[in-house]
Motif scaffolding. Structure first.
Motif, PDB file in Angstrom:
ATOM      1  N   ASP A  95      -5.838  46.242  -4.383  1.00  0.00           N
ATOM      2  CA  ASP A  95      -5.987  45.170  -3.409  1.00  0.00           C
ATOM      3  C   ASP A  95      -5.073  45.419  -2.212  1.00  0.00           C
ATOM      4  N   THR A  96      -3.856  45.876  -2.506  1.00  0.00           N
ATOM      5  CA  THR A  96      -2.906  46.168  -1.431  1.00  0.00           C
ATOM      6  C   THR A  96      -3.375  47.337  -0.576  1.00  0.00           C
ATOM      7  N   PHE A  97      -3.835  48.418  -1.197  1.00  0.00           N
ATOM      8  CA  PHE A  97      -4.277  49.588  -0.446  1.00  0.00           C
ATOM      9  C   PHE A  97      -5.453  49.242   0.467  1.00  0.00           C
ATOM     10  N   ARG A  98      -6.378  48.433  -0.032  1.00  0.00           N
ATOM     11  CA  ARG A  98      -7.522  48.052   0.793  1.00  0.00           C
ATOM     12  C   ARG A  98      -7.089  47.146   1.941  1.00  0.00           C
ATOM     13  N   THR A  99      -6.125  46.265   1.647  1.00  0.00           N
ATOM     14  CA  THR A  99      -5.626  45.381   2.694  1.00  0.00           C
ATOM     15  C   THR A  99      -4.983  46.169   3.824  1.00  0.00           C
ATOM     16  N   PHE A 298     -13.005  43.762   3.721  1.00  0.00           N
ATOM     17  CA  PHE A 298     -12.001  44.484   2.953  1.00  0.00           C
ATOM     18  C   PHE A 298     -11.601  43.768   1.674  1.00  0.00           C
ATOM     19  N   LYS A 299     -12.101  42.546   1.482  1.00  0.00           N
ATOM     20  CA  LYS A 299     -11.729  41.776   0.294  1.00  0.00           C
ATOM     21  C   LYS A 299     -12.788  40.714   0.022  1.00  0.00           C
ATOM     22  N   ILE A 300     -13.007  40.446  -1.254  1.00  0.00           N
ATOM     23  CA  ILE A 300     -13.896  39.355  -1.672  1.00  0.00           C
ATOM     24  C   ILE A 300     -13.144  38.535  -2.711  1.00  0.00           C
ATOM     25  N   HIS A 301     -13.216  37.228  -2.581  1.00  0.00           N
ATOM     26  CA  HIS A 301     -12.522  36.374  -3.552  1.00  0.00           C
ATOM     27  C   HIS A 301     -13.468  35.295  -4.062  1.00  0.00           C
ATOM     28  N   ALA A 302     -13.620  35.260  -5.383  1.00  0.00           N
ATOM     29  CA  ALA A 302     -14.430  34.216  -6.012  1.00  0.00           C
ATOM     30  C   ALA A 302     -13.542  33.028  -6.340  1.00  0.00           C
ATOM     31  N   ASP A 310     -16.880  28.540  -4.724  1.00  0.00           N
ATOM     32  CA  ASP A 310     -17.237  29.302  -3.540  1.00  0.00           C
ATOM     33  C   ASP A 310     -16.817  30.767  -3.687  1.00  0.00           C
ATOM     34  N   ARG A 311     -17.509  31.603  -2.943  1.00  0.00           N
ATOM     35  CA  ARG A 311     -17.228  33.045  -2.926  1.00  0.00           C
ATOM     36  C   ARG A 311     -17.083  33.432  -1.463  1.00  0.00           C
ATOM     37  N   ILE A 312     -15.944  34.001  -1.113  1.00  0.00           N
ATOM     38  CA  ILE A 312     -15.659  34.268   0.290  1.00  0.00           C
ATOM     39  C   ILE A 312     -15.387  35.746   0.510  1.00  0.00           C
ATOM     40  N   ALA A 313     -16.026  36.294   1.533  1.00  0.00           N
ATOM     41  CA  ALA A 313     -15.765  37.664   1.957  1.00  0.00           C
ATOM     42  C   ALA A 313     -14.794  37.629   3.126  1.00  0.00           C
ATOM     43  N   PHE A 314     -13.746  38.445   3.056  1.00  0.00           N
ATOM     44  CA  PHE A 314     -12.749  38.515   4.117  1.00  0.00           C
ATOM     45  C   PHE A 314     -13.149  39.630   5.084  1.00  0.00           C
ATOM     46  N   LEU A 315     -13.429  39.258   6.317  1.00  0.00           N
ATOM     47  CA  LEU A 315     -13.892  40.200   7.330  1.00  0.00           C
ATOM     48  C   LEU A 315     -12.821  40.414   8.383  1.00  0.00           C
ATOM     49  N   THR A 367     -23.155  34.468  -0.782  1.00  0.00           N
ATOM     50  CA  THR A 367     -23.959  34.207  -1.977  1.00  0.00           C
ATOM     51  C   THR A 367     -24.242  35.479  -2.759  1.00  0.00           C
ATOM     52  N   GLY A 368     -23.539  36.549  -2.433  1.00  0.00           N
ATOM     53  CA  GLY A 368     -23.743  37.811  -3.133  1.00  0.00           C
ATOM     54  C   GLY A 368     -24.220  38.935  -2.245  1.00  0.00           C
ATOM     55  N   ASN A 369     -24.228  38.720  -0.933  1.00  0.00           N
ATOM     56  CA  ASN A 369     -24.702  39.753  -0.009  1.00  0.00           C
ATOM     57  C   ASN A 369     -23.665  40.853   0.230  1.00  0.00           C
ATOM     58  N   PHE A 370     -22.384  40.522   0.092  1.00  0.00           N
ATOM     59  CA  PHE A 370     -21.348  41.452   0.520  1.00  0.00           C
ATOM     60  C   PHE A 370     -20.726  42.225  -0.636  1.00  0.00           C
ATOM     61  N   LYS A 371     -20.350  43.457  -0.319  1.00  0.00           N
ATOM     62  CA  LYS A 371     -19.504  44.276  -1.171  1.00  0.00           C
ATOM     63  C   LYS A 371     -18.324  44.749  -0.323  1.00  0.00           C
ATOM     64  N   ILE A 372     -17.233  45.090  -0.979  1.00  0.00           N
ATOM     65  CA  ILE A 372     -16.078  45.612  -0.254  1.00  0.00           C
ATOM     66  C   ILE A 372     -16.476  46.881   0.491  1.00  0.00           C
ATOM     67  N   GLY A 373     -16.130  46.938   1.775  1.00  0.00           N
ATOM     68  CA  GLY A 373     -16.483  48.085   2.607  1.00  0.00           C
ATOM     69  C   GLY A 373     -17.695  47.861   3.485  1.00  0.00           C
ATOM     70  N   ASP A 374     -18.405  46.744   3.317  1.00  0.00           N
ATOM     71  CA  ASP A 374     -19.589  46.475   4.138  1.00  0.00           C
ATOM     72  C   ASP A 374     -19.216  46.273   5.603  1.00  0.00           C
TER      73      ASP A 374
END
Length: 543
Positions: A95-99, A298-302, A310-315, A367-374
């Motif tokens: 998580d740190t390396f991706r951040t 770079f991050k997704i948090h459920a 909720d499920r949030i993608a960090f952009l 709602t499930g569209n994102f993956k890390i790196g998108d």
């Protein structure tokens, strides 16, 4: 260039450290000095029941450690500050390396008693590789620790980077009285106050002023003058250009829990740290001043809010301007998406925003569209590079202890796996779920969250695997032969890609020798891996 004023205003940085160096405490004090919060919770003090602002997951509050990256934003001295507080524990290094791919600079926290530790070295290797500017904060000066000059030598030797102190401590432990600001040529003395900013501040512009002796004592004043003279003789003058190039790390001393040295750090950071930087894609270098919007997840948090699932993608916004209710291109899925409720963060507290600029971190309800790196763009087809994927080192099977909760378990494990802290491999027959991580603590966190957030009663059972390898090839005949021979060691990941679970180094080496046209990949940048696996998947390799 458009948006230039907004770009220059922003400062996006990560706070990293070895566990227990005081990283999360420093984060809180930066928020305190920035006016984002009024009272800080003392993380280590059991008498104060309020937990750290950035540690918002229940397990973080119980364990007293950070297990997920938190994002916090506030304004200070005309700058928009975006802090990413990362986990310190090595089991959450992914998580740190991706951040670190989403920040423009870093503050590295060092415990004055322990000096440079294992995790510190690993994190600095990533910063050096990316040429990320680093500021070092030597913490806990209110406790006895190593000599400041000894610490500076250790930093240079262990982290392979030049250092330049910009503040200097007066004493240490019980004798610690404050810090002298070398950069601003002033002395600030603080009384210990763990929850609020002290008003007891004395400023002295001239180190030779006789009043210094009266305030700190003659001997400490003479020692300070002597040490400052040594610093000017040994270390080169501070160069912002060298700092921005990642060649020199400014060093600050203080005690985050007592508010010593934090304001000096924050003021200087706002002055010298970089504004948002560009990022490399598979097509070109994208600069913040480009007119067209682009950014990457770079991050997704459920369950950021367990009450709402909720499920949030960090952009991270890289270029252009992100606008609410505007259609953007999801490059991997090749479809347009719009976001009616994009958010900014103060840890778990969120507020809807209408726009965001390069350097900002935006939360997108997913709602499930994102993956890390998108990658999201205004329309250009390109993918940002440098989001790492890691090979698991520990494998355990997830067992369901309540068959009536099978749906909750399935949903929970897949949502948590999407956060990127672990890998999921499903074996047939039996739909056996093998989870792979880089550290044992991750299993505890996943198990805790499955039980308490999803109501799925379960446990993890150790399994003896050496490595998980994704398979790519153009030789379908050889691939089918491998599948027939190794069916007991094959699984699918969460995206239905074929994975070989090798029990030993020898078995992996034999597979590579017997099937020379198969490529066994243990880790790769997400975007490149997806492309190669998609090509292999088109061979209809699994029945």
């Amino acid at each position: 260039m458009k948006n230039q004023e907004a770009i220059e205003k922003r400062r996006t940085f990560g706070i990293i450290s070895h566990p227990d160096a005081g990283k999360t405490t420093l984060t809180e004090k930066l928020l305190l000095f920035g006016g984002a919060i009024q009272t800080a919770g003392a993380v280590k003090n059991n008498k104060i029941k309020k937990s750290a602002t950035s540690d918002f997951m229940e397990i973080e509050k119980q364990r007293g450690i950070s297990v997920a990256t938190s994002v916090m934003a506030f304004e200070y001295n005309g700058k928009q500050i975006n802090i990413l507080d990362t986990p310190g524990h090595k089991d959450f290094a992914e998580d740190t390396f991706r951040t670190l791919t989403a920040v423009d600079s870093v503050i590295l926290v060092i415990d004055c008693a322990n000096g440079v530790e294992e995790q510190t070295r690993k994190l600095m290797e990533v910063c050096r590789m990316r040429k990320t500017p680093v500021i070092i904060f030597i913490n806990k000066m209110d406790r006895d620790g190593k000599d400041p000059f000894e610490l500076l030598d250790e930093l240079e030797q262990s982290l392979d980077i030049k250092v330049r102190p910009l503040t200097w401590p007066i004493g240490m432990g019980d004798r610690f009285q404050g810090v002298y600001n070398i950069y601003q040529k002033g002395l600030n003395l603080f009384s210990a106050n763990k929850t609020k900013i002290s008003d007891d501040v004395v400023s002295i512009s001239d180190i030779n002023d006789a009043s210094l002796n009266e305030i700190v004592g003659e001997k400490p004043a003479d020692e300070l003058r002597e040490e400052l003279e040594m610093i000017e003789g040994v270390y080169d003058a501070f160069s912002r250009e060298a700092y921005l190039a990642g060649d020199v790390a400014p060093v600050f001393f203080g005690s985050a829990v007592n508010n010593f040295g934090v304001k000096e750090l924050l003021d200087t950071f706002c002055e010298v740290s970089p504004s948002p930087r560009g990022r490399e894609t598979d097509k070109r270098m994208v600069e913040p001043g480009d007119d067209q919007f682009s950014g990457f997840v770079f991050k997704i948090h459920a369950n950021l809010d367990p009450k709402h699932r909720d499920r949030i993608a960090f952009l991270r916004v890289v270029s252009g301007k992100f606008e609410r209710n505007t259609f953007y291109q999801h490059v991997r899925l090749d479809k347009k998406l719009k976001f009616p409720n994009p958010t900014s963060f103060m840890a778990q507290d969120k507020s809807v925003i209408d726009e965001a600029y390069p350097g900002d971190v935006v939360g997108l309800y997913d709602t499930g569209n994102f993956k890390i790196g998108d990658t999201l763009t205004s329309g250009e087809v390109m993918m940002y590079k440098g989001i790492p994927s890691f090979s698991p080192e520990i494998f355990q099977e997830l067992e369901n202890l309540d068959p009536l909760k099978s749906k909750q378990l399935e949903k929970g494990i897949r949502q948590l796996i999407d956060e990127g802290v672990a890998q999921l491999f499903v074996q047939q027959p039996g739909n056996r779920k093998i989870v792979g991580t880089v550290g044992q603590l991750q299993f505890e966190v996943i198990n805790y969250r499955l039980i308490h957030e999803y109501g799925a009663n379960c446990r993890f059972v150790p399994r003896n695997y050496f490595k998980a390898c994704w398979i790519t090839t153009d030789n379908n005949e050889q691939l089918q032969s491998f599948i027939r021979a190794k069916s007991n060691y094959l699984a699918k990941d969460k995206d239905d890609n074929l994975v070989f679970l090798a029990e030993t180094t020898f078995l992996l080496q034999m597979a590579e020798q017997d099937y020379p046209d198969l490529v066994f990949k243990s880790k790769m940048e997400n975007t490149l891996l997806v492309a190669k696996l998609k090509k292999c998947q088109n061979l209809n390799i699994m029945s």
